[in-house]
Structures are given as C-alpha cells and as structure tokens.
Design an enzyme around this catalytic site. Structure first.
Site, short mmCIF file in Angstrom:
data_model
loop_
_atom_site.label_atom_id
_atom_site.label_comp_id
_atom_site.label_asym_id
_atom_site.label_seq_id
_atom_site.Cartn_x
_atom_site.Cartn_y
_atom_site.Cartn_z
N LYS A 64 -2.99 -6.55 7.56
CA LYS A 64 -2.21 -5.76 7.54
C LYS A 64 -1.45 -4.73 8.33
O LYS A 64 -3.06 -4.10 8.86
CB LYS A 64 -1.98 -4.48 6.10
CG LYS A 64 -2.03 -5.89 4.85
CD LYS A 64 -2.67 -5.32 3.64
CE LYS A 64 -3.69 -5.11 3.81
NZ LYS A 64 -4.19 -4.20 2.43
N THR B 255 1.60 6.81 -0.13
CA THR B 255 0.82 5.57 -0.51
C THR B 255 -0.32 4.88 -1.09
O THR B 255 -0.57 4.24 -0.48
CB THR B 255 1.00 4.95 1.12
OG1 THR B 255 0.17 6.24 1.88
CG2 THR B 255 2.51 5.16 1.89
N THR C 278 -1.83 0.92 -1.93
CA THR C 278 -0.74 0.68 -1.08
C THR C 278 -1.52 -0.82 -0.78
O THR C 278 -1.04 -2.33 -1.38
CB THR C 278 0.35 0.51 0.42
OG1 THR C 278 -1.30 0.98 1.35
CG2 THR C 278 0.83 1.57 -0.13
N CYS D 100 -4.28 -2.13 -2.52
CA CYS D 100 -4.29 -2.91 -3.95
C CYS D 100 -2.43 -3.69 -4.94
O CYS D 100 -3.56 -5.26 -5.30
CB CYS D 100 -4.83 -1.83 -5.02
SG CYS D 100 -7.01 -0.98 -4.60
#
Length: 257
Positions: free
Chosen positions: A173, A204, A207, A209
């Site tokens: 990510k 944020t 995010t 999870c």
C-alpha cells in the site's frame, strides 16, 4: 445465505481501528462480522497509552468457538501481539478452507509497537504461507523485505521479495507516497496497480484495518481478488475523503462511506 467474515485482531476502544473498524466495515458491506480479540489497547485519537496482549489459549478458544459454529467465508488478521499468538493462529490457519487476508500490523498510527520485533520471523515463516493476500504499508514492506521502500520501483521489488515467502498475493500500500495513493499487487509474478488521488487530511486512523476488512468482505461475498481490491480501494478512498473529523487528534475514517 448471508456472507460471513471473521477478524482476528486487537481492540481499539475509540472505534477507529482494530476489530471495531473491521466489524463496521463488514456491516457496511452487508457481511455478517465476527471477531476474535488478540490484544486490548488503551487509546484514543491522540495516542496509544497501553497494550495488553491476550494469552494464546484465550485467542484460540475464541477462534475454535467461532469456527465450530459459524464458519466464515473469509477472514483477516490484524494486530497479533507476540510470537506465541502468531504461532497459535498460524497452526489454525493451516486448516482454513477460506481466503485469509493478513494485514501485518506492526506499529500503530501513533507509533505504538503492536507486534514485538522478535515475532517478525515467526510471522514470515509460519503465518505468511497460509495467506491469500498480505497487505503491508510501506514501513511494513520495508521490515518484511529488508529493503528501503519509497517509490513504485522499490514497492515492486519488495512485493516480489515478500511473495517469495509463500503468500498467494502481496498488496503493498502506497498511502505514504508523496504523490498519488498508489497500491501495487504482486500475484503469480504479475504486477497490477491501483490508483487514487491523494487526500490531504490528518484523519487517517484505521485506514489499513478498514481497507483490509473491505477486501475481506468482498472475498466473503465471492468476489475474485482483483475485483475485491478494486472495490475496497474505492471504499477506503471515499472513507478518507468523507472522514467525520472526530476527536482531538488523528481521527477515524468514515465507515459509513
């Protein structure tokens, strides 16, 4: 039958991350959610004060109770705490007959250690081979791959290294990249890219999870991996853009997105 999904993760009493975020995300995707708690955090949007790790037997008894009664159609792991819990969950994962999304939660957004460094080799050797998908952020990809990850080229290199540890697929990510929020999927040697515009906000929390839970929910509904990630990417982007701005620190994303 209604699709079912399971989260094996830690608890966040402020509701932005951990099992609370996972269950909200499952529900928003019309999936019946279940949760096995691995650790308890004392935290809010301003930071993490304390982490209490469960005993392995407490985690496994929860897991066995769920599996014996309502088998999930997909599951995910989040914060696992220490190597004893990792080993116990990995032993169970060998028998899973449903997709498993492994989110290698190591450090909270506020910098609290959620996985002891001594457990990282156990994570790689004993749990990762049973993962349908592993979803590290840039920092986690660095720890797992052993290389510096700061751009698309190093993301691909790290993804290929991590894929060599045995998971079916790796999604690195890129939320912390300077430009657009680009994620990179490595599956069977093939690279696929998922892009979204960068959203400038401090809110944020959760995010990772929420993103992995959305992928898990879509897999539980029978989606293929590419479609599940595509849908989840759109969801997390909306969730960040429409965050409710709760709390005095780093607030949660919008789980009603």
């Amino acid at each position: 039958m209604i699709p079912t999904a399971l989260s094996i993760a830690g608890s966040d009493p402020s509701g932005g991350a951990g099992i609370q975020a996972d269950l909200k995300t499952f529900h928003q995707h019309k999936v019946y959610g279940m949760a096995v708690i691995t650790l308890l955090t004392v935290q809010n949007t301003c930071g993490v004060q304390t982490v209490y790790v469960m005993k392995p037997v407490q985690v496994i008894r929860q897991l066995e109770a769920v599996l014996a009664d309502i088998p999930p159609r997909a599951a995910k792991t989040g914060a696992l705490g220490d190597e004893k819990i990792l080993r116990a969950v990995a032993r169970c994962a060998r028998k899973f007959r449903f997709p498993l999304v492994v989110d290698p939660v190591m450090v909270s957004k506020h910098g609290a250690l959620l996985l002891k460094r001594s457990a990282i080799h156990v994570f790689i050797k004993e749990l990762m081979p049973y993962a349908t998908l592993v979803t590290p952020n840039l920092c986690e990809a660095e720890v797992l791959s052993g290389i510096r990850v700061r751009d698309p080229e190093s993301m691909e290199k790290a993804a290929r290294i991590i894929a060599g540890f045995g998971p079916q697929a790796v999604l690195v990510k890129g939320g912390h990249l300077r430009e657009e929020a680009m994620d990179l999927l490595c599956r069977r040697g093939r690279i696929q890219i998922f892009k979204a515009p960068r959203i400038r906000t401090q809110h944020t929390h959760g995010t990772g999870c929420t993103y992995s839970a959305a992928i898990t929910a879509e897999l539980a509904k029978g989606k293929d991996l590419f479609s599940a990630i595509t849908s989840a990417k759109k969801f997390i982007t909306r969730a960040i853009r429409t965050n409710p701005g709760l709390g005095h620190g780093m607030g949660s994303v919008n789980h009603f997105a």
